[in-house]
Design a protein around this motif. Structure first.
Motif: not given
Length: 126
Positions: A13, A18, A61
């Protein structure tokens, strides 16, 4: 175990807040590993910098969907203490804007049976 490890290892991610590198996925996958592999998984490798920068630039992602877990042709027979398996999966990369991309991937795993159950001990051919 092979499915859980591969999912943790293959998913990334690169959105803000993240993962900081590919090594973050290795840390997640280490929960399913044993031996020296646990330490190796969390190491950041220089060869990963350019692909990670590309993911970061897209704020992308990556999600993995497991399609198969098989003993490869010619591999030793599975025993009560070890197994060699090939995990096939579809990797979908979804950028913050633009079209998603999918690729078919595979990962070879050597599994060892430990006191904690089956664990990934090596990534042959990686």
């Amino acid at each position: 175990m092979a499915r859980a490890f591969t999912t943790a290892y293959a998913q990334h991610d690169a959105r803000d807040g993240h993962d900081r590198s590919y090594a973050d996925a290795g840390v997640r996958a280490a929960r399913f590993a044993t031996g020296k592999l646990v330490e190796v998984l969390s190491q950041k490798r220089p060869g990963q910098d350019a692909p990670w920068a590309a993911l970061r630039s897209e704020h992308a992602r990556q999600m993995a969907k497991i399609s198969s877990v098989v003993v490869p042709d010619g591999a030793p027979a599975v025993t009560s203490s070890s197994a060699l398996v090939r995990v096939g999966y579809t990797l979908t990369t979804t950028p913050a804007s633009g079209r998603s991309r999918t690729t078919d991937e595979q990962l070879a795993l050597r599994l060892d049976h430990t006191a904690e159950g089956w664990r990934v001990a090596a990534l042959p051919w990686a």
